[in-house]
Design a protein around this motif. Structure first.
Motif, PDB file in Angstrom:
ATOM      1  N   LYS A 489       0.821  -1.208   0.000  1.00 38.46           N
ATOM      2  CA  LYS A 489       0.000   0.000   0.000  1.00 38.46           C
ATOM      3  C   LYS A 489       0.855   1.257   0.000  1.00 38.46           C
ATOM      4  N   VAL A 490       1.960   1.247   0.746  1.00 36.67           N
ATOM      5  CA  VAL A 490       2.849   2.409   0.743  1.00 36.67           C
ATOM      6  C   VAL A 490       3.368   2.661  -0.667  1.00 36.67           C
ATOM      7  N   ALA A 491       3.745   1.581  -1.360  1.00 37.08           N
ATOM      8  CA  ALA A 491       4.268   1.720  -2.719  1.00 37.08           C
ATOM      9  C   ALA A 491       3.216   2.245  -3.682  1.00 37.08           C
ATOM     10  N   GLU A 492       1.950   1.812  -3.501  1.00 38.08           N
ATOM     11  CA  GLU A 492       0.899   2.167  -4.450  1.00 38.08           C
ATOM     12  C   GLU A 492       0.194   3.466  -4.111  1.00 38.08           C
ATOM     13  N   ALA A 493       0.060   3.777  -2.810  1.00 40.45           N
ATOM     14  CA  ALA A 493      -0.759   4.931  -2.434  1.00 40.45           C
ATOM     15  C   ALA A 493      -0.060   5.913  -1.500  1.00 40.45           C
ATOM     16  N   GLY A 494       1.194   5.644  -1.151  1.00 44.96           N
ATOM     17  CA  GLY A 494       1.897   6.538  -0.237  1.00 44.96           C
ATOM     18  C   GLY A 494       2.267   7.863  -0.837  1.00 44.96           C
ATOM     19  N   ASN A 495       2.482   7.882  -2.156  1.00 49.60           N
ATOM     20  CA  ASN A 495       2.790   9.112  -2.899  1.00 49.60           C
ATOM     21  C   ASN A 495       3.972   9.886  -2.309  1.00 49.60           C
ATOM     22  N   GLY A 496       4.901   9.164  -1.724  1.00 50.66           N
ATOM     23  CA  GLY A 496       6.088   9.811  -1.177  1.00 50.66           C
ATOM     24  C   GLY A 496       5.907  10.424   0.191  1.00 50.66           C
ATOM     25  N   TRP A 497       4.689  10.386   0.719  1.00 54.86           N
ATOM     26  CA  TRP A 497       4.392  11.007   2.016  1.00 54.86           C
ATOM     27  C   TRP A 497       4.594  10.042   3.187  1.00 54.86           C
ATOM     28  N   VAL A 498       4.669   8.755   2.899  1.00 58.83           N
ATOM     29  CA  VAL A 498       4.705   7.745   3.969  1.00 58.83           C
ATOM     30  C   VAL A 498       6.018   6.978   3.911  1.00 58.83           C
ATOM     31  N   HIS A 499       6.693   6.931   5.063  1.00 62.42           N
ATOM     32  CA  HIS A 499       7.913   6.130   5.177  1.00 62.42           C
ATOM     33  C   HIS A 499       7.745   5.110   6.300  1.00 62.42           C
ATOM     34  N   TYR A 500       8.389   3.975   6.154  1.00 67.14           N
ATOM     35  CA  TYR A 500       8.242   2.931   7.168  1.00 67.14           C
ATOM     36  C   TYR A 500       9.549   2.171   7.352  1.00 67.14           C
ATOM     37  N   PHE A 501       9.670   1.535   8.497  1.00 65.87           N
ATOM     38  CA  PHE A 501      10.688   0.523   8.779  1.00 65.87           C
ATOM     39  C   PHE A 501       9.960  -0.681   9.351  1.00 65.87           C
ATOM     40  N   ALA A 502      10.406  -1.874   8.999  1.00 62.07           N
ATOM     41  CA  ALA A 502       9.850  -3.102   9.569  1.00 62.07           C
ATOM     42  C   ALA A 502      10.992  -4.096   9.751  1.00 62.07           C
ATOM     43  N   GLY A 503      11.064  -4.711  10.928  1.00 61.93           N
ATOM     44  CA  GLY A 503      12.135  -5.657  11.180  1.00 61.93           C
ATOM     45  C   GLY A 503      11.670  -6.797  12.064  1.00 61.93           C
ATOM     46  N   ASN A 504      12.365  -7.933  11.972  1.00 57.20           N
ATOM     47  CA  ASN A 504      12.016  -9.075  12.819  1.00 57.20           C
ATOM     48  C   ASN A 504      13.239  -9.553  13.592  1.00 57.20           C
ATOM     49  N   VAL A 505      13.036 -10.546  14.455  1.00 53.14           N
ATOM     50  CA  VAL A 505      14.109 -11.013  15.322  1.00 53.14           C
ATOM     51  C   VAL A 505      15.192 -11.738  14.534  1.00 53.14           C
ATOM     52  N   GLN A 506      14.854 -12.238  13.362  1.00 54.14           N
ATOM     53  CA  GLN A 506      15.847 -12.938  12.545  1.00 54.14           C
ATOM     54  C   GLN A 506      16.819 -11.984  11.856  1.00 54.14           C
ATOM     55  N   GLY A 507      16.572 -10.677  11.956  1.00 54.23           N
ATOM     56  CA  GLY A 507      17.496  -9.707  11.382  1.00 54.23           C
ATOM     57  C   GLY A 507      17.063  -9.116  10.061  1.00 54.23           C
ATOM     58  N   GLU A 508      15.899  -9.514   9.549  1.00 53.00           N
ATOM     59  CA  GLU A 508      15.394  -8.907   8.315  1.00 53.00           C
ATOM     60  C   GLU A 508      14.927  -7.483   8.590  1.00 53.00           C
ATOM     61  N   CYS A 509      15.158  -6.597   7.642  1.00 50.43           N
ATOM     62  CA  CYS A 509      14.683  -5.214   7.770  1.00 50.43           C
ATOM     63  C   CYS A 509      14.193  -4.728   6.413  1.00 50.43           C
ATOM     64  N   ARG A 510      12.970  -4.238   6.389  1.00 47.24           N
ATOM     65  CA  ARG A 510      12.393  -3.672   5.171  1.00 47.24           C
ATOM     66  C   ARG A 510      12.137  -2.182   5.396  1.00 47.24           C
ATOM     67  N   THR A 511      12.329  -1.396   4.353  1.00 42.60           N
ATOM     68  CA  THR A 511      12.064   0.038   4.465  1.00 42.60           C
ATOM     69  C   THR A 511      12.005   0.655   3.072  1.00 42.60           C
ATOM     70  N   ASN A 512      11.333   1.778   2.957  1.00 37.36           N
ATOM     71  CA  ASN A 512      11.377   2.570   1.724  1.00 37.36           C
ATOM     72  C   ASN A 512      12.190   3.839   1.926  1.00 37.36           C
ATOM     73  N   VAL A 513      12.955   3.890   3.045  1.00 37.19           N
ATOM     74  CA  VAL A 513      13.842   5.021   3.319  1.00 37.19           C
ATOM     75  C   VAL A 513      15.214   4.700   2.746  1.00 37.19           C
ATOM     76  N   SER A 514      15.824   5.644   2.069  1.00 46.64           N
ATOM     77  CA  SER A 514      17.143   5.420   1.481  1.00 46.64           C
ATOM     78  C   SER A 514      18.156   5.075   2.568  1.00 46.64           C
ATOM     79  N   GLU A 515      19.252   4.469   2.176  1.00 44.73           N
ATOM     80  CA  GLU A 515      20.232   3.956   3.124  1.00 44.73           C
ATOM     81  C   GLU A 515      20.732   5.037   4.076  1.00 44.73           C
ATOM     82  N   ASP A 516      20.902   6.248   3.565  1.00 40.40           N
ATOM     83  CA  ASP A 516      21.391   7.337   4.412  1.00 40.40           C
ATOM     84  C   ASP A 516      20.269   8.318   4.780  1.00 40.40           C
ATOM     85  N   GLY A 517      19.009   7.906   4.582  1.00 37.86           N
ATOM     86  CA  GLY A 517      17.888   8.802   4.853  1.00 37.86           C
ATOM     87  C   GLY A 517      17.581   8.921   6.332  1.00 37.86           C
ATOM     88  N   ARG A 518      17.126  10.104   6.739  1.00 41.30           N
ATOM     89  CA  ARG A 518      16.760  10.347   8.131  1.00 41.30           C
ATOM     90  C   ARG A 518      15.484  11.177   8.156  1.00 41.30           C
TER      91      ARG A 518
END
Length: 605
Positions: A489-518
């Motif tokens: 949904k972020v990819a389809e309807a976020g229109n650049g206004w929505v950023h997220y981070f998601a991670g689990n205990v196994q060490g996976e991390c998903r995000t649409n924030v650039s590597e050096d983004g803050r």
């Protein structure tokens, strides 16, 4: 050099002082702390201490920091906790301390055994600080190598229900086991401390007593730290703070004045040889205190002079119900050339001028104060609290109910939120409740704010006569399939206004924030100052917190018997769920994030 020898040789015109530092959780925060420690070393403390996380959780960083301070001419006191340490870890830590030239150890019990009867001792030799002192003193390898200090509690031990007589007896046992000096827990009732010292001396304890002084930084952090430590707060102190509690700068100024008055009274009316300043990895207040006392040892280095003369400093506040760590970062004064860095040329992000106010979990990952500031390395959880407040959850619905009860103020805490829901989060209560009922258990949030007065009783922070702003964000635990839907949904309807981070205990991390983004999500505008950014969300700080959050699930599970339904549930949640943090950048529209999450077109919730 051993601290006992340095104290015996001290012949200055005033009592000595020592500093306490803790290892920040991020690499850049650690790197920037080294510069701060070097500047504070110019004040010539008699020694510095380095804290040790519960169960050795900060072992490597603590040893690295102690190595730095020791090799740079500062005699170092390494805190060392003994419970929940793996077999041989104490020996290993002592050998590594010795190899780094460290000759002083502050022997602490650390966290009580987690789960009590369900806890399996990791090393039966160590259950109390007395065991650690006795072990070092009886060891042919370590006995003559270390000067040993122990902790004392003028206001009583937060984890003990015993009275003062028993506490004094415990202290006596630690001294009889071979301790050379005493550091106290923080306190603010000076009269009680002076009377306590007399009782300690009457007990036949003659070793140096060094009181720990922790300057106030913000009203919220003061309340949290005193509650955690079980500190007695004089009514007169609360009366002074109440009128200024919403002005962080006034609270910090008051904290400097209070520390000065405390130290002067203690020095005049007791036999203390020096004081231990718990810096929280900050420097402005410490410098101001020592200057006012006349203990700064002559003119300060120009860098420190600039910092000490800063009267309108950065400020921030606790913004979420979760307070796992205290951190914030901002710059209002600076010396030396600017350099280009990850944030770009011209941004005031040189650590020389930083002085940070505690600001909940999120802050700037570059900050020297980014990390756990608990003085004795406690996680804050106990089995008693677990059973009393959270009972025996056996199903996912039971967990949902626990998080709902906290939102509804029917229970005071969760393992992830050690305080009741804040007034600020109450402003978005219906949205948080809706997410939680969906099974997305919210643990951290803030509403969007567009120019609230800095004196606002709920939203305000920093000096008066300013305005504060913030973007709405929320953090929660969710299943993998929910993360998949959110990502789409972020990819389809976020229109650049929505950023997220998601991670689990196994060490996976998903995000649409650039590597050096803050993402700066809290900032303030005050007369005569740069724009102050106090809360930043980026990948390194998210991952740091994510790892801590999943360790909380593991600790919560440890309070229940092995193979019990409760432990199986909690361990399963830890292994299966994801931690999600999502922010909407439209701070003008207070409903922007909620409209995105709850929209009728392909709603996520």
């Amino acid at each position: 050099m051993k601290l006992s020898d340095k104290i015996a040789q001290h012949a200055g015109e005033h009592p000595f002082f020592t500093f306490e530092f803790f290892p920040p959780k991020t690499d850049l925060g650690f790197e920037n702390l080294l510069s701060r420690v070097t500047r504070l070393a110019a004040l010539h403390p008699l020694a510095v201490s380095v804290t040790w996380g519960a169960g050795g959780s900060t072992k490597e960083r603590s040893l690295d920091l102690a190595s730095f301070t020791q090799s740079n001419g500062m005699d170092t006191i390494l805190h060392l906790t003994c419970t929940n340490m793996m077999q041989g870890t104490v020996d290993e830590a002592l050998r590594e301390a010795k190899a780094r030239g460290v000759e002083n150890i502050l022997a602490l019990r650390g966290d009580p055994p987690r789960g009590e009867e369900y806890w399996i001792p990791t090393d039966s030799r160590f259950s109390h600080a007395t065991d650690l002192v006795r072990y070092i003193r009886s060891s042919p390898e370590f006995s003559s190598e270390f000067c040993i200090g122990v902790a004392a509690y003028p206001d009583g031990h937060a984890d003990h229900e015993t009275g003062e007589v028993d506490e004094l007896e415990y202290l006596k046992q630690k001294i009889n086991a071979g301790a050379d000096f005493i550091f106290t827990q923080l306190f603010y009732d000076v009269n009680n401390f002076i009377e306590w010292v007399k009782k300690v001396r009457q007990k036949g304890i003659t070793v140096p007593i060094i009181p720990s002084i922790m300057p106030l930084q913000t009203y919220a952090s003061f309340l949290r730290m005193t509650k955690l430590a079980g500190t007695r707060v004089p009514p007169s102190l609360m009366e002074d703070l109440m009128p200024i509690r919403h002005d962080d700068q006034l609270v910090k100024d008051y904290g400097v004045d209070l520390a000065i008055r405390m130290i002067r009274k203690i020095a005049a009316e007791s036999d203390i040889p020096g004081v231990h300043l718990s810096t929280l990895n900050l420097e402005v207040s410490v410098i101001r205190i020592l200057e006012e006392l006349g203990w700064a040892g002559g003119p300060l280095h120009p860098t420190n002079r600039l910092i000490a003369d800063t009267t309108q400093e950065s400020a921030s506040r606790v913004i979420t119900p979760h307070c796992a760590t205290d951190s914030a970062a901002t710059i209002l004064a600076m010396s030396g050339p600017q350099t280009e860095g990850e944030a770009g040329k011209g941004e005031l992000n040189n650590a020389v001028g930083w002085d940070d106010f505690p600001n909940g979990r999120f802050g700037d990952f570059k900050s020297p104060a980014y990390g756990n500031t608990d003085q004795w390395g406690s996680t804050g959880l106990s089995r008693k609290q677990t059973l009393e407040q959270w009972g025996n959850p056996k199903t996912v619905d039971d967990l949902t109910q626990i998080f709902l009860l906290h939102l509804q103020s029917k229970i005071a805490t969760t393992p992830f939120s050690p305080t009741p829901l804040s007034p600020e989060s109450l402003m978005i209560f219906p949205h948080l409740e809706k997410l939680t009922r969906r099974g997305w258990w919210t643990i951290c949030s803030q509403p969007a704010v567009n120019g609230a007065p800095s004196t606002d009783e709920v939203l305000g922070w920093g000096p008066g006569d300013g305005y504060v702003y913030q973007k709405c964000f929320v953090e929660f635990f969710a299943e993998r399939e929910d993360v998949d839907k959110l990502e789409q949904k972020v990819a389809e309807a976020g229109n650049g206004w929505v950023h997220y981070f998601a991670g689990n205990v196994q060490g996976e991390c998903r995000t649409n924030v650039s590597e050096d983004g803050r993402n700066a999500v809290t900032w303030g505008v005050f007369p005569g100052q740069e724009v102050v950014q106090t809360t930043i969300i980026e990948k390194e700080s998210f991952i740091t917190w994510k790892d801590e959050a999943f360790s909380i699930w593991a600790e919560w599970a440890s309070f229940y018997p092995p193979d019990s339904p409760e432990r199986q549930l909690l361990e399963g949640i830890r292994n299966r769920r994801w931690l999600v943090s999502i922010v909407h950048h439209d701070y003008i529209d207070p409903d922007a994030l909620w409209t995105f999450l709850f929209s009728k077109e392909e709603p996520l919730v």
